[in-house]
Design a protein around this motif. Structure first.
Motif, PDB file in Angstrom:
ATOM      1  N   LEU A 193      -1.068 -12.854 -10.088  1.00 52.79           N
ATOM      2  CA  LEU A 193      -1.156 -12.451  -8.678  1.00 52.79           C
ATOM      3  C   LEU A 193      -2.313 -11.498  -8.410  1.00 52.79           C
ATOM      4  CD1 LEU A 193       2.485 -11.877  -7.411  1.00 52.79           C
ATOM      5  CD2 LEU A 193       1.076 -13.905  -7.307  1.00 52.79           C
ATOM      6  N   ASN A 194      -3.347 -11.494  -9.283  1.00 56.61           N
ATOM      7  CA  ASN A 194      -4.458 -10.577  -9.035  1.00 56.61           C
ATOM      8  C   ASN A 194      -5.200 -10.930  -7.751  1.00 56.61           C
ATOM      9  OD1 ASN A 194      -7.068 -12.130  -9.578  1.00 56.61           O
ATOM     10  ND2 ASN A 194      -5.818 -12.653 -11.346  1.00 56.61           N
ATOM     11  N   GLU A 195      -5.101 -12.213  -7.314  1.00 55.55           N
ATOM     12  CA  GLU A 195      -5.823 -12.628  -6.113  1.00 55.55           C
ATOM     13  C   GLU A 195      -5.374 -11.856  -4.880  1.00 55.55           C
ATOM     14  OE1 GLU A 195      -4.498 -14.597  -8.293  1.00 55.55           O
ATOM     15  OE2 GLU A 195      -5.765 -16.337  -8.729  1.00 55.55           O
ATOM     16  N   VAL A 196      -4.158 -11.298  -4.948  1.00 49.57           N
ATOM     17  CA  VAL A 196      -3.645 -10.543  -3.809  1.00 49.57           C
ATOM     18  C   VAL A 196      -4.485  -9.296  -3.558  1.00 49.57           C
ATOM     19  CG1 VAL A 196      -1.683  -9.128  -3.113  1.00 49.57           C
ATOM     20  CG2 VAL A 196      -1.317 -11.411  -4.021  1.00 49.57           C
ATOM     21  N   CYS A 197      -4.872  -8.641  -4.625  1.00 53.14           N
ATOM     22  CA  CYS A 197      -5.562  -7.360  -4.477  1.00 53.14           C
ATOM     23  C   CYS A 197      -7.067  -7.447  -4.671  1.00 53.14           C
ATOM     24  CB  CYS A 197      -5.024  -6.357  -5.484  1.00 53.14           C
ATOM     25  SG  CYS A 197      -3.357  -5.888  -5.139  1.00 53.14           S
ATOM     26  N   TYR A 198      -7.517  -8.439  -5.414  1.00 55.99           N
ATOM     27  CA  TYR A 198      -8.933  -8.458  -5.773  1.00 55.99           C
ATOM     28  C   TYR A 198      -9.726  -9.368  -4.850  1.00 55.99           C
ATOM     29  CZ  TYR A 198      -8.196  -5.702  -9.908  1.00 55.99           C
ATOM     30  OH  TYR A 198      -7.914  -4.667 -10.753  1.00 55.99           O
ATOM     31  N   TYR A 199     -10.796  -8.835  -4.340  1.00 60.28           N
ATOM     32  CA  TYR A 199     -11.678  -9.641  -3.506  1.00 60.28           C
ATOM     33  C   TYR A 199     -12.757 -10.209  -4.396  1.00 60.28           C
ATOM     34  CZ  TYR A 199     -14.946 -11.053   0.072  1.00 60.28           C
ATOM     35  OH  TYR A 199     -15.780 -11.779   0.853  1.00 60.28           O
ATOM     36  N   SER A 226      -2.986 -11.446   1.330  1.00 59.86           N
ATOM     37  CA  SER A 226      -3.377 -10.036   1.299  1.00 59.86           C
ATOM     38  C   SER A 226      -2.332  -9.166   1.977  1.00 59.86           C
ATOM     39  CB  SER A 226      -4.726  -9.843   1.962  1.00 59.86           C
ATOM     40  OG  SER A 226      -4.653 -10.286   3.294  1.00 59.86           O
ATOM     41  N   VAL A 227      -1.375  -9.810   2.599  1.00 60.00           N
ATOM     42  CA  VAL A 227      -0.283  -9.041   3.188  1.00 60.00           C
ATOM     43  C   VAL A 227       0.463  -8.252   2.101  1.00 60.00           C
ATOM     44  CG1 VAL A 227       1.447 -10.846   3.030  1.00 60.00           C
ATOM     45  CG2 VAL A 227       1.551  -9.221   4.911  1.00 60.00           C
ATOM     46  N   LEU A 228       0.313  -8.703   0.863  1.00 61.25           N
ATOM     47  CA  LEU A 228       0.962  -7.990  -0.242  1.00 61.25           C
ATOM     48  C   LEU A 228       0.081  -6.882  -0.808  1.00 61.25           C
ATOM     49  CD1 LEU A 228       2.462 -11.020  -2.175  1.00 61.25           C
ATOM     50  CD2 LEU A 228       3.523  -9.607  -0.438  1.00 61.25           C
ATOM     51  N   CYS A 229      -1.145  -6.772  -0.263  1.00 61.09           N
ATOM     52  CA  CYS A 229      -2.090  -5.781  -0.785  1.00 61.09           C
ATOM     53  C   CYS A 229      -1.856  -4.451  -0.092  1.00 61.09           C
ATOM     54  CB  CYS A 229      -3.510  -6.279  -0.554  1.00 61.09           C
ATOM     55  SG  CYS A 229      -4.773  -5.147  -1.085  1.00 61.09           S
ATOM     56  N   CYS A 230      -0.819  -3.749  -0.514  1.00 60.51           N
ATOM     57  CA  CYS A 230      -0.523  -2.451   0.101  1.00 60.51           C
ATOM     58  C   CYS A 230       0.268  -1.630  -0.907  1.00 60.51           C
ATOM     59  CB  CYS A 230       0.249  -2.640   1.394  1.00 60.51           C
ATOM     60  SG  CYS A 230       1.630  -3.754   1.233  1.00 60.51           S
ATOM     61  N   LYS A 231       0.812  -0.520  -0.445  1.00 54.89           N
ATOM     62  CA  LYS A 231       1.586   0.336  -1.352  1.00 54.89           C
ATOM     63  C   LYS A 231       2.736  -0.466  -1.961  1.00 54.89           C
ATOM     64  CE  LYS A 231      -0.160   4.478  -0.858  1.00 54.89           C
ATOM     65  NZ  LYS A 231      -0.691   4.717   0.485  1.00 54.89           N
ATOM     66  N   LYS A 232       3.175  -0.033  -3.139  1.00 52.04           N
ATOM     67  CA  LYS A 232       4.154  -0.819  -3.879  1.00 52.04           C
ATOM     68  C   LYS A 232       5.421  -1.072  -3.059  1.00 52.04           C
ATOM     69  CE  LYS A 232       6.656  -0.166  -8.099  1.00 52.04           C
ATOM     70  NZ  LYS A 232       6.710   0.756  -9.243  1.00 52.04           N
ATOM     71  N   LYS A 233       5.880  -0.041  -2.417  1.00 56.22           N
ATOM     72  CA  LYS A 233       7.138  -0.150  -1.677  1.00 56.22           C
ATOM     73  C   LYS A 233       7.007  -1.194  -0.570  1.00 56.22           C
ATOM     74  CE  LYS A 233       8.996   4.106  -1.213  1.00 56.22           C
ATOM     75  NZ  LYS A 233       9.080   5.319  -0.410  1.00 56.22           N
ATOM     76  N   HIS A 258     -11.542  -9.759   2.921  1.00 61.20           N
ATOM     77  CA  HIS A 258     -10.369 -10.032   2.102  1.00 61.20           C
ATOM     78  C   HIS A 258      -9.134 -10.225   2.977  1.00 61.20           C
ATOM     79  CE1 HIS A 258      -7.729  -9.984  -1.302  1.00 61.20           C
ATOM     80  NE2 HIS A 258      -7.055  -8.945  -0.841  1.00 61.20           N
ATOM     81  N   PHE A 259      -8.914  -9.284   3.880  1.00 62.17           N
ATOM     82  CA  PHE A 259      -7.725  -9.384   4.724  1.00 62.17           C
ATOM     83  C   PHE A 259      -7.846 -10.521   5.713  1.00 62.17           C
ATOM     84  CE2 PHE A 259      -6.901  -5.184   3.080  1.00 62.17           C
ATOM     85  CZ  PHE A 259      -5.539  -5.205   2.934  1.00 62.17           C
ATOM     86  N   HIS A 260      -9.060 -10.860   6.052  1.00 60.06           N
ATOM     87  CA  HIS A 260      -9.276 -11.921   7.017  1.00 60.06           C
ATOM     88  C   HIS A 260      -9.049 -13.289   6.388  1.00 60.06           C
ATOM     89  CE1 HIS A 260     -10.938 -13.433  10.763  1.00 60.06           C
ATOM     90  NE2 HIS A 260     -11.636 -14.299  10.067  1.00 60.06           N
ATOM     91  N   SER A 261      -9.549 -13.457   5.162  1.00 57.56           N
ATOM     92  CA  SER A 261      -9.557 -14.805   4.596  1.00 57.56           C
ATOM     93  C   SER A 261      -8.394 -15.075   3.638  1.00 57.56           C
ATOM     94  CB  SER A 261     -10.879 -15.049   3.883  1.00 57.56           C
ATOM     95  OG  SER A 261     -11.035 -14.100   2.866  1.00 57.56           O
ATOM     96  N   GLU A 311      -0.039 -16.553  10.834  1.00 62.85           N
ATOM     97  CA  GLU A 311       1.313 -16.033  11.104  1.00 62.85           C
ATOM     98  C   GLU A 311       1.408 -14.521  10.903  1.00 62.85           C
ATOM     99  OE1 GLU A 311       1.154 -17.897   7.855  1.00 62.85           O
ATOM    100  OE2 GLU A 311       0.243 -19.304   9.250  1.00 62.85           O
ATOM    101  N   ASN A 312       0.885 -14.059   9.775  1.00 64.10           N
ATOM    102  CA  ASN A 312       1.038 -12.623   9.508  1.00 64.10           C
ATOM    103  C   ASN A 312      -0.266 -11.869   9.722  1.00 64.10           C
ATOM    104  OD1 ASN A 312      -0.398 -13.582   7.410  1.00 64.10           O
ATOM    105  ND2 ASN A 312       1.221 -13.326   5.881  1.00 64.10           N
ATOM    106  N   SER A 313      -1.157 -12.454  10.544  1.00 65.13           N
ATOM    107  CA  SER A 313      -2.484 -11.848  10.680  1.00 65.13           C
ATOM    108  C   SER A 313      -2.413 -10.460  11.297  1.00 65.13           C
ATOM    109  CB  SER A 313      -3.392 -12.742  11.510  1.00 65.13           C
ATOM    110  OG  SER A 313      -2.791 -12.985  12.745  1.00 65.13           O
TER     111      SER A 313
END
Lengths: 478, 720
Positions: free
Chosen positions: B584-590, B345-352, B338-341, B37-39
């Motif tokens: 929620l570390n799984e969001v940022c950590y591969y 990871s959609v949350l893995c970006c700048k804080k805002k 990371h972004f693929h699987s 959906e958010n790929s």
């Protein structure tokens, strides 16, 4: 035809006369002989004078060459072979002679002639211009060359003898077998007044083809003596210093280096390298130009240091000066290029190299003893064969198959290593870095063989970084 | 397909006009992507992040190389100017070819970039005539010569339109006469320089002082000196030296090992034609340290690697190749994976952006969050009512997630400054208990609670032994590190730290007061000692002395030192907990180190053996599924043959092997085991067997031997 025969006759008459000359020259004063020799009819006196000025200490050879060449319009001997050590003035003499006397000539370096066609092209180009050269077909053969030469020569016959000078003639031996014999009697082949002059560092005996050939006239350029070197080197005087000053410098330089190095080119390099140091006290105003003793005391330690790196050509003059300054601060030993032998390698590459070294210097049958945990009893007398002992390092590295390298690698490396692709690619990158050499042909994919190409010191340094005591594993040091 | 032709024959049909749509990068990414959906959004994020990393590393690389490139440029400039001077020293070396020996280290693939920027810089500022050659394209002198001429003369065609005609004229005879020699190059160079001197007079008069040298040098770069054939190189140098008077040549040797290679490759007669100057580049480990410092140990990039992945990448670097480029490629791979699987990871970006993205999560994504290991741990700690809310109420979960994301960002903000502080404190200790390099400390912190490790304890003990001036210097450096940080906690920590440093400095002034007299207590047992005592007595008194010394009153410096170290310890404990403990570390950590290892450090042999042992692993055919260690008799022929050969010794009898094979295959065909034909070798089976055996030979498991007729030799050990 008659003219040529007559010329040949003259030449054969000339040789004993020339040989006699040498003896006279060695005994008598060169200056007088020189003037006498260089008075040849057919050349302007002024030019001969200029030639004599430019060729110090090569008067005998020049005189002999001139008499061989005869007057410009006369036929000369078909081929002359000049040999002598490096930097004994062979090319220089030929170059000055032909240029100052404005004789038609072609100078070809055999290194440059990747193919014979290139050689032919250059000769035709300098004799007849580029139109003639472009007549050569692709991949021209010797007969093409002769045909075109004759054709051109009939249009513009030689008024003066044409000279073809071939530098580094020893490379001609590697070309087609018929090239050298043909060049030696090119005069007959093309029926033109042309002379081939071959310059080489090795003697004619090593050239003579099996099938025999026309024998060229041999002319030897002996090494310069110390006095001659002094005279030649003194000619490079920098304009701001007096003659005596510079020649006293050269005198000191030769005093230090003559025992280890007689190569003119190298000495000239050393002279340029150290001269600024020599002048230092003079510039600072401490010493007068005439005070040779003080100058000598100042320069002597520097020259002694330069001795260590003679022939290595490790540094340019700028870096040399910087190094000397550094050294004055640190007072350490002089380090040239060769001192930087430290090589950083990835961890497994180090072990691969160690394994390769062990495989190269240990006999294969001793592997069991070194790398098997429970190798059982091996009879010492049997194990240590007399003639094998200590000779491995003297004999140099032996080739080993890839399997053995990997087997030793896996037993010396302390952790478990998966046989990944990068382990194998490291072997081939060690080969490109010339730390290993591949003995078998590149095409042999099945069980390639290698040799280890690093020194004992190098491998000891490498094994120290990974805490591996290599000496314990070397058969020679058991 | 039909034709209008009446005759019989072969006709060519061109493929129809509608072409296959070429897939864009994004399509490749979305294809087979987890959580489709958010790929697209993830792809965008991934690409932006990678672009940023890429530009950053390029800038970094340029900075690192700046020193050496500048000195090289100076060298070329100097060479081209001294050539035109006529002072004595430069005349003496006029016959030598100036050469720069550039020592770059063994990571040859990384050098390309350096050479690229070097030749770019040279072309911009020194000379347009730069040619770089590689060993693999110059097997013979002819080829080397051709490459050099092509690059030097061909470049003029592409660079300047004006000179195209000129270049064509010269290149035409070059093509006609097959031989290209340096004299051609000389002529070309002369016309070139003459033209630039006489040409465009108007321009020249407007700017009479031209910076560029009248005769720009011709620079030839040998990228990998070691790989060149020495013979070729020697000949080339000999030829070049013949033309040095007419052509201002210059060499740059790229050396991977050590400068002494030059002497190994070139005999004195050749090396005496060169005037060599040495340039040493930064070592690759330093290079890696800078890259890690700028790329990994920063909160700038939201994407992180966990301990295991870091370990894999670093060990590939240290153990295998020393290649920084490959290290960055590894990061790229991890990023992409990371972004693929990971749909979250959609949350893995700048804080805002992350906070915005949280609000846009759909139910499925929220379920994924509820499944996260770290979130489950968090859930268990909550009140029962809160637990129900979190599990049922999506909007509540979103709010909590926002808070958690904020916490995660805060954690990163504090982690790196404190990590650096701890590193400065421990990196100078004897024997480096927490590692010499900051990456080692980082790895420890990623793995577990650093303060629980023994090394940390010993480091703290060593710190307690530091002298005052050393400790103050270290603390001051820590304060400098904390200075730029913006977070509240770090700011308060900085204030405290500065307070402590100030106290240390005050000690100097107060130190005048006499130390408390403890001599009495120490001297008295000593007096006892002088009496005759037995061994047990002596031991006892010594122990007592020790006790009393330990319990003796601490000096003000010691008190303060302990206070400082306790403060550092508290900082470490509150900020350097491993990322796995964060929610929620799984969001940022591969975290998938196996994937990275499989891609970057391939094991062909293991794969082949896996394929032969268990074909199901690759073929995914249910019929091939077997229990451990056995091979189904329906497996491909080569697998059966392989399995059978494992049962043999060093030499294999081909006939026995064939018989065994025929038996297995007959069973697979469902023949009756009692019938006469069972296990009979027919032509087809024979042919299949021969093919399988030759395939095994090709893979290197067996080879033919002359030791015994009708036998082949095994090349591997072990088996059943």
């Amino acid at each position: 035809l008659t003219e040529r025969q007559a010329n040949l006759f003259v030449c054969s008459r000339l040789i004993p006369h020339v040989v006699a000359n040498i003896h006279v020259v060695v005994v008598g004063s060169t200056e007088i002989r020189m003037a006498a020799l260089l008075q040849l009819p057919g050349y302007e006196e002024e030019r001969l004078q200029r030639v004599a000025e430019q060729l110090p200490c090569r008067e005998v050879q020049t005189g002999m060459l001139l008499s061989l060449m005869g007057q410009p319009h006369q036929y000369s001997y078909p081929s002359i072979f000049i040999y002598g050590h490096r930097a004994s003035g062979k090319s220089h003499v030929m170059h000055v002679l032909l240029k100052e006397l404005e004789l038609p000539h072609a100078t070809v370096s055999c290194v440059e002639c990747v193919s014979v066609a290139l050689l032919f092209e250059q000769v035709l180009l300098s004799f007849f211009g580029c139109d003639a050269a472009s007549l050569l077909p692709r991949s021209a053969s010797l007969s093409d060359f002769v045909r075109i030469y004759r054709q051109q020569c009939s249009q513009s016959p030689a008024k003066q003898t044409r000279y073809i000078v071939m530098e580094k003639a020893e490379l001609l031996r590697d070309t087609d077998a018929n090239l050298l014999p043909a060049l030696l009697r090119l005069q007959e082949l093309v029926e033109d007044n042309v002379t081939i002059i071959l310059l080489s560092e090795i003697v004619w005996d090593k050239f003579r083809p099996n099938t025999g050939c026309f024998e060229p006239l041999l002319l030897h350029f002996p090494d310069y003596s110390k006095g001659e070197l002094q005279k030649i080197l003194s000619q490079d005087r920098p304009p701001s210093y007096s003659d005596e000053f510079y020649s006293s410098y050269i005198n000191i330089l030769l005093g230090v280096f003559y025992s280890v190095c007689r190569d003119l080119r190298e000495l000239r390099h050393l002279a340029a390298l150290n001269f600024s140091k020599f002048c230092e006290p003079l510039e600072e105003g401490k010493v007068k130009e005439t005070d040779t003793h003080k100058l000598w005391r100042n320069i002597e330690p520097h020259l002694k240091k330069a001795m260590q790196t003679v022939y290595l050509r490790e540094v340019s003059s700028v870096q040399w000066e910087q190094m000397q300054q550094m050294e004055e601060k640190e007072n350490g030993a002089l380090r040239g290029l060769s001192a930087h032998t430290h090589v950083e390698l990835p961890y497994y590459s180090k072990f691969l190299l160690i394994a390769a070294y062990l495989a190269s210097y240990n006999p294969a049958r001793t592997d069991k003893r070194f790398f098997l945990k429970h190798h059982g009893k091996i009879k010492k007398t049997n194990f240590l064969k007399k003639n094998e002992k200590t000779s491995n390092h003297l004999l140099g590295p032996k080739p080993f198959p890839l399997d053995r390298l990997l087997a030793i690698f896996y037993s010396v490396v302390d952790s478990r290593v998966a046989p990944t692709a990068s382990i194998f690619s490291q072997i081939s990158s060690l080969v490109t870095l010339q730390l290993l050499t591949q003995v078998s042909h590149d095409d042999q994919l099945d069980a390639p063989k290698y040799k280890c190409a690093v020194s004992m010191d190098f491998i000891c340094a490498i094994s120290r970084t990974v805490n591996f005591e290599i000496v314990k594993y070397l058969y020679d040091f058991l | 397909m039909s034709t209008s032709s009446v005759s019989k024959g072969c006709f060519v049909f061109k493929p129809s006009a509608k072409k296959k749509k070429t897939l864009s990068l994004a399509d490749y990414f979305i294809h087979g992507c987890e959580g489709a959906e958010n790929s697209e959004k993830r792809f965008k994020l991934c690409q932006d992040l990678w672009d940023q990393i890429k530009t950053d590393t390029e800038v970094l690389q340029d900075e690192l190389n700046r020193n050496i490139l500048d000195s090289l440029l100076d060298f070329t400039r100097k060479c081209s100017t001294t050539r035109q001077h006529s002072d004595w020293a430069s005349q003496m070396r006029a016959s030598e070819i100036p050469t720069a020996a550039l020592v770059l280290g063994v990571n040859v693939p990384d050098h390309d970039m350096t050479f690229q920027s070097l030749s770019d810089l040279l072309q911009q500022s020194v000379t347009p005539h730069v040619a770089s050659v590689q060993a693999k394209e110059c097997g013979a002198l002819k080829h080397l010569m051709k490459r050099v001429l092509e690059r030097l003369m061909g470049k003029a065609v592409t660079v300047d339109d004006e000179e195209e005609e000129e270049a064509e004229q010269t290149s035409a005879p070059l093509h006609k006469s097959v031989h290209c020699s340096l004299s051609t190059l000389c002529d070309w160079y002369n016309t070139k320089t003459k033209k630039s001197n006489t040409g465009t007079p108007g321009k020249k008069r407007s700017s009479p002082v031209r910076d560029g040298p009248q005769q720009p040098p011709v620079v030839i770069i040998f990228k990998d000196l070691e790989a060149f054939n020495p013979r070729v190189l020697q000949d080339f140098i000999l030829i070049c030296s013949r033309y040095i008077e007419r052509l201002p040549l210059m060499f740059i040797f790229g050396i991977a090992t050590s400068p002494s290679t030059i002497q190994h490759m070139l005999p004195h007669s050749v090396s005496s034609l060169l005037c060599i100057e040495l340039f040493q580049s930064l070592s690759c480990t330093q290079h890696l340290a800078t890259v890690i410092d700028k790329l990994i140990l920063t909160k700038q990039f939201p994407f992180k690697l966990n301990g295991k992945v870091m370990q894999v990448l670093i060990s590939i670097f240290l153990y295998h190749d020393f290649s920084v480029r490959k290290f960055i490629k590894g990061i790229q791979l991890a990023l992409l994976e990371h972004f693929h699987s990971q749909p979250l990871s959609v949350l893995c970006c700048k804080k805002k952006d992350a906070l915005l993205n949280v609000m846009q999560l759909d139910h499925l994504d929220l379920e994924r969050i509820r499944d996260l290991l770290s979130f489950k741990r968090y859930l268990e700690k909550q009140e029962p009512q809160e637990q129900v809310d979190l599990l049922k109420d999506d909007t509540h979960l979103k709010e909590v997630c926002q808070k958690l994301i904020k916490d995660l960002h805060k954690y990163h903000k504090n982690y790196y400054p404190i990590l650096r502080c701890l590193h400065t404190l421990t990196s100078s200790l004897p024997r480096y208990p927490l590692g010499k390099q900051i990456r080692e400390l980082h790895l420890i912190c990623l793995e577990k609670n650093v303060w629980e490790s023994e090394d940390y304890q010993s480091a703290m003990k060593l710190l307690k032994m530091l002298a005052k001036d050393e400790l103050i210097a270290l603390l001051q450096r820590c304060a400098e590190i904390l200075q730029p940080a913006k977070s509240k906690k770090i700011k308060s920590a900085l204030v405290q730290l500065e307070d402590i440093i100030a106290k240390f400095k005050q000690l100097d002034t107060v130190a005048a007061e006499p130390p408390p007299t403890v001599e009495d207590s120490i001297t008295s047992p000593l007096k006892h000692l002088q009496k005759k005592t037995d061994l047990a007595q002596l031991q006892k008194t010594l122990l007592e002395m020790n006790e009393s010394r330990r319990s003796k009153k601490l000096s003000p410096f010691e008190v303060l030192r302990n206070e400082a170290l306790e403060f550092i310890d508290s900082l470490v404990k509150s900020h350097l907990s491993p990322p796995e403990s964060q929610i929620l570390n799984e969001v940022c950590y591969y975290a998938s180190s196996a994937t990275v290892r499989r891609h970057l450090n391939a094991t062909p042999r293991t794969s082949i053996q896996a394929a032969l042992n268990s074909p199901f692993y690759y073929l995914q055919n249910d019929r091939l599924k077997t229990e451990d260690g056995t091979v189904s008799n329906a497996a491909p022929d080569i697998c059966i043959v392989y399995k059978l050969h494992l049962e043999c010794g060093r030499l294999i009898n081909l006939y026995d092997w064939l018989e065994a094979y025929a038996t297995v295959v007959s069973a697979a065909e469902g023949n009756d085991p009692d019938s006469d034909n069972f296990g009979k070798v027919d032509e087809v089976k024979h042919a299949r067997f021969i093919r399988a055996v030759s395939e095994l030979e090709f893979l290197g498991f067996i080879k033919s031997t002359k030791q015994k007729t009708d036998h082949v030799a095994r090349l591997t050990w072990g088996g059943c």
